[in-house]
Design an enzyme around this catalytic site. Structure first.
Site, PDB file in Angstrom:
ATOM      1  N   CYS A 116       3.424  20.804   3.282  1.00 31.29           N
ATOM      2  CA  CYS A 116       2.535  20.296   4.333  1.00 31.29           C
ATOM      3  C   CYS A 116       2.107  21.404   5.294  1.00 31.29           C
ATOM      4  O   CYS A 116       1.325  21.153   6.199  1.00 31.29           O
ATOM      5  CB  CYS A 116       3.176  19.142   5.089  1.00 31.29           C
ATOM      6  SG  CYS A 116       4.495  19.660   6.163  1.00 31.29           S
ATOM      7  N   TYR A 153       5.634  19.415  12.693  1.00 33.77           N
ATOM      8  CA  TYR A 153       6.599  19.840  11.660  1.00 33.77           C
ATOM      9  C   TYR A 153       6.090  21.095  10.953  1.00 33.77           C
ATOM     10  O   TYR A 153       6.847  22.049  10.723  1.00 33.77           O
ATOM     11  CB  TYR A 153       6.764  18.683  10.666  1.00 33.77           C
ATOM     12  CG  TYR A 153       7.698  18.953   9.523  1.00 33.77           C
ATOM     13  CD1 TYR A 153       9.076  18.933   9.702  1.00 33.77           C
ATOM     14  CD2 TYR A 153       7.208  19.192   8.246  1.00 33.77           C
ATOM     15  CE1 TYR A 153       9.937  19.158   8.636  1.00 33.77           C
ATOM     16  CE2 TYR A 153       8.060  19.417   7.177  1.00 33.77           C
ATOM     17  CZ  TYR A 153       9.424  19.400   7.376  1.00 33.77           C
ATOM     18  OH  TYR A 153      10.275  19.616   6.322  1.00 33.77           O
ATOM     19  N   HIS A 157       9.842   8.569   3.771  1.00 42.15           N
ATOM     20  CA  HIS A 157       8.674   8.966   2.986  1.00 42.15           C
ATOM     21  C   HIS A 157       8.235   7.814   2.076  1.00 42.15           C
ATOM     22  O   HIS A 157       8.967   6.849   1.891  1.00 42.15           O
ATOM     23  CB  HIS A 157       8.995  10.211   2.159  1.00 42.15           C
ATOM     24  CG  HIS A 157       9.136  11.443   2.981  1.00 42.15           C
ATOM     25  ND1 HIS A 157      10.357  11.979   3.325  1.00 42.15           N
ATOM     26  CD2 HIS A 157       8.207  12.244   3.566  1.00 42.15           C
ATOM     27  CE1 HIS A 157      10.170  13.055   4.072  1.00 42.15           C
ATOM     28  NE2 HIS A 157       8.879  13.242   4.235  1.00 42.15           N
TER      29      HIS A 157
HETATM   30  O1  GFB Z   1       5.479  10.158   2.144  1.00 46.42           O
HETATM   31  P1  GFB Z   1       4.544  10.231   3.278  1.00 46.42           P
HETATM   32  O2  GFB Z   1       4.987   9.669   4.574  1.00 46.42           O
HETATM   33  O3  GFB Z   1       4.220  11.775   3.396  1.00 46.42           O
HETATM   34  O4  GFB Z   1       3.169   9.471   2.904  1.00 46.42           O
HETATM   35  P2  GFB Z   1       2.995  12.772   3.570  1.00 46.42           P
HETATM   36  C1  GFB Z   1       2.442   9.759   1.752  1.00 46.42           C
HETATM   37  C2  GFB Z   1       1.278   8.797   1.594  1.00 46.42           C
HETATM   38  O5  GFB Z   1       1.792   7.503   1.247  1.00 46.42           O
HETATM   39  C3  GFB Z   1       0.400   8.581   2.832  1.00 46.42           C
HETATM   40  C4  GFB Z   1       1.191   6.510   2.049  1.00 46.42           C
HETATM   41  O6  GFB Z   1      -0.949   8.474   2.428  1.00 46.42           O
HETATM   42  C5  GFB Z   1       0.896   7.233   3.363  1.00 46.42           C
HETATM   43  O7  GFB Z   1      -0.070   6.524   4.114  1.00 46.42           O
HETATM   44  N1  GFB Z   1       2.104   5.354   2.173  1.00 46.42           N
HETATM   45  C6  GFB Z   1       1.876   4.126   1.655  1.00 46.42           C
HETATM   46  C7  GFB Z   1       3.285   5.327   2.826  1.00 46.42           C
HETATM   47  N2  GFB Z   1       2.856   3.294   1.989  1.00 46.42           N
HETATM   48  C8  GFB Z   1       3.759   4.014   2.700  1.00 46.42           C
HETATM   49  C9  GFB Z   1       5.010   3.676   3.310  1.00 46.42           C
HETATM   50  O8  GFB Z   1       5.490   2.560   3.277  1.00 46.42           O
HETATM   51  N3  GFB Z   1       5.677   4.703   3.952  1.00 46.42           N
HETATM   52  C10 GFB Z   1       5.168   5.963   4.008  1.00 46.42           C
HETATM   53  N4  GFB Z   1       5.880   6.915   4.637  1.00 46.42           N
HETATM   54  N5  GFB Z   1       3.965   6.288   3.474  1.00 46.42           N
HETATM   55  C11 GFB Z   1       4.778  14.016   4.935  1.00 46.42           C
HETATM   56  C12 GFB Z   1       4.841  14.803   6.199  1.00 46.42           C
HETATM   57  O9  GFB Z   1       3.481  13.680   4.751  1.00 46.42           O
HETATM   58  O10 GFB Z   1       5.173  14.771   3.813  1.00 46.42           O
HETATM   59  C13 GFB Z   1       6.101  15.525   6.341  1.00 46.42           C
HETATM   60  O11 GFB Z   1       4.586  13.938   7.275  1.00 46.42           O
HETATM   61  C14 GFB Z   1       6.603  16.162   5.073  1.00 46.42           C
HETATM   62  O12 GFB Z   1       5.908  16.498   7.316  1.00 46.42           O
HETATM   63  C15 GFB Z   1       6.422  15.282   3.862  1.00 46.42           C
HETATM   64  O13 GFB Z   1       5.963  17.371   4.837  1.00 46.42           O
HETATM   65  C16 GFB Z   1       6.742  15.979   2.560  1.00 46.42           C
HETATM   66  O14 GFB Z   1       2.922  13.528   2.290  1.00 46.42           O
HETATM   67  O15 GFB Z   1       1.739  12.154   4.049  1.00 46.42           O
END
Ligand code: GFB
Length: 316
Positions: free
Chosen positions: A111, A138, A181
Site C-alpha cells: 500500500c 500507515y 482486512h
Molecule cells: O482488506 P482491505 O481492508 O484492504 O479492503 P486494502 C480491500 C477491499 O475489500 C476494499 C473491500 O475495496 C474494501 O472496500 N471490502 C469488502 C472489505 N468488504 C469488506 C469488509 O468487510 N472488510 C474490509 N476490510 N474490506 C489495506 C490498507 O487496504 O491493505 C492497509 O488499509 C494494508 O494499510 C492492507 O496495507 C494490506 O487493500 O484496501
C-alpha cells in the site's frame, strides 16, 4: 545466511506474518529464536527496546511487528497507524544496528506504492505518485521505515533489507468485523450468515477493486529466501503474481464456507485503491514461487478460523 544456531529475533511473532515466519524458521531447526510477546516488550518504548537488544544481541532481526488493520481501521485511526509504526521502525532498526545485528529484514507493504500506477507494480514505482488516502498514515510510516533501512545501509553499512508484501491472509489473522482486512472479515460474515440462515450478506464497496492475495506461509518462505540470498537497497515485492476482484473473492469465500444466499454490495463503504498487483520478477529470480493457490489458502484459513475463533463468533 543465518545458521541453525544464529540468534534470530522475530518481532511480531504472534501476528499473521510473524507467526508464519516463526513456523518457517522452526521447521528447518533454528534453535535460537528470540521471541517477545507484546505484553513483555513494547516496541514503541525506545528504552525498553534498546535494553532488550543490549541483553539479547540478536544476529538477525525480522521486523514483522506493526499496527495493522483493514481499510476502515486505517481510516478511523490515522494517528495510531502513523505514530505507532514510525516508533516501532525507528526503535528496532536503530537498536539492531547499535547492538551489532548482522542483518535486518523489514516488512513494508504494497500500500506504500502510488494509488494509481502501472500494473503489475514494479519496485521502481515507489514515490512516483500520490498515495491512497484511506491508508496514507500507515503508508507514510512504512515508507519512513523503508527509508531508515536504506539510510542505515548507506551511512553505516548496515545490511538492512526491505520486503514489500502484498495483501496477506492465513492463520492467526484477525477476524473482527470492523477493523480486519477483507478476507478474514468476509470469512466471518459468510460463516455467521450460514449459521443464522441469513438471506443475504453485504460486502463493502462496489466489488470492483482488485487485490493480490498471498498466504502468509508463502510470504514466510519468501522472507527466508531474502535472508539467505539478498542484500541491497531496493525493496523486493512479494505477491501471488495474480489478482482477483473483491466481487469474485466474495463468491469464492461463500463457496468455501457453503453459504448459498445473496451477495449485496454497500457503495457507501470505501473501495480504496482500485488495484495493486505486484510484479514479482525480482523475488522469482531468487528462486521463490508462491505455492498455495487462493482456493486452497482460503480453505486452510477457514479451517483455522473454525478451530480457533468460531466459538466466540457463533455466540454473536
Ligand atoms: O482488506 P482491505 O481492508 O484492504 O479492503 P486494502 C480491500 C477491499 O475489500 C476494499 C473491500 O475495496 C474494501 O472496500 N471490502 C469488502 C472489505 N468488504 C469488506 C469488509 O468487510 N472488510 C474490509 N476490510 N474490506 C489495506 C490498507 O487496504 O491493505 C492497509 O488499509 C494494508 O494499510 C492492507 O496495507 C494490506 O487493500 O484496501
Amino acid at each position: 545466511m543465518p545458521g541453525p544456531d544464529s540468534r534470530i529475533y522475530v518481532a511480531g511473532h504472534t501476528g499473521l506474518a510473524g507467526s508464519a515466519i516463526h513456523r518457517a524458521l522452526e521447521k528447518p531447526g533454528h534453535r535460537n529464536l528470540i521471541l517477545r510477546a507484546h505484553a513483555d516488550l513494547d516496541l514503541t518504548d525506545a528504552r525498553a527496546v534498546d535494553g532488550f537488544f543490549a541483553a539479547e544481541k540478536p544476529s538477525h532481526v525480522i521486523l514483522a511487528a506493526a499496527k495493522v488493520g483493514g481499510i476502515a481501521a486505517n481510516t478511523a485511526f490515522p494517528a495510531e497507524f502513523l505514530s505507532v509504526n514510525l516508533r516501532i521502525a525507528a526503535n528496532v532498526i536503530d537498536s539492531a544496528w547499535r547492538h551489532g545485528a548482522a542483518k535486518l529484514l523489514y516488512l513494508a507493504s504494497s500500500c506504500i506504492y502510488p494509488r494509481l500506477t502501472p500494473q503489475p507494480i514494479r519496485e521502481e514505482a515507489l514515490l512516483t505518485g500520490a498515495l491512497e488516502p484511506t491508508n496514507e498514515a500507515y503508508a507514510i510510516a512504512k515508507i519512513a521505515g523503508l527509508k531508515l533501512c536504506q539510510a542505515y545501509r548507506r551511512q553505516y553499512g548496515f545490511d538492512a533489507i526491505v520486503a514489500m508484501p502484498t495483501n496477506l491472509y492465513g492463520p492467526h489473522d484477525r477476524f473482527d468485523a470492523e477493523s480486519s482486512h477483507v478476507l478474514p472479515a468476509l470469512l466471518r460474515r459468510f460463516y455467521e450468515a450460514k449459521l443464522t440462515g441469513a438471506e443475504s450478506v453485504t460486502v463493502w464497496g462496489s466489488g470492483s477493486p482488485r487485490r493480490d492475495f498471498l498466504h502468509a506461509d508463502d510470504l514466510a518462505a519468501a522472507c527466508l529466501a531474502l535472508l539467505r540470498g539478498y542484500s541491497g537497497e531496493m525493496p523486493v515485492n512479494i505477491g501471488s503474481g495474480g489478482d482477483i476482484a473483491i466481487r469474485d473473492l466474495a463468491q469464492l469465500i461463500a463457496a468455501v464456507v457453503g453459504y448459498r444466499g445473496a451477495i449485496n454490495f454497500d457503495p457507501s463503504r470505501p473501495d480504496g485503491t482500485p488495484e495493486k498487483r505486484l510484479d514479482i520478477s525480482r523475488i522469482a529470480a531468487l528462486g521463490w514461487r508462491p505455492s498455495i493457490d487462493l482456493h486452497r489458502g482460503i480453505e486452510d484459513t477457514y479451517r483455522w478460523y473454525r478451530e480457533n475463533c468460531a466459538r466466540e463468533t457463533a455466540a454473536v
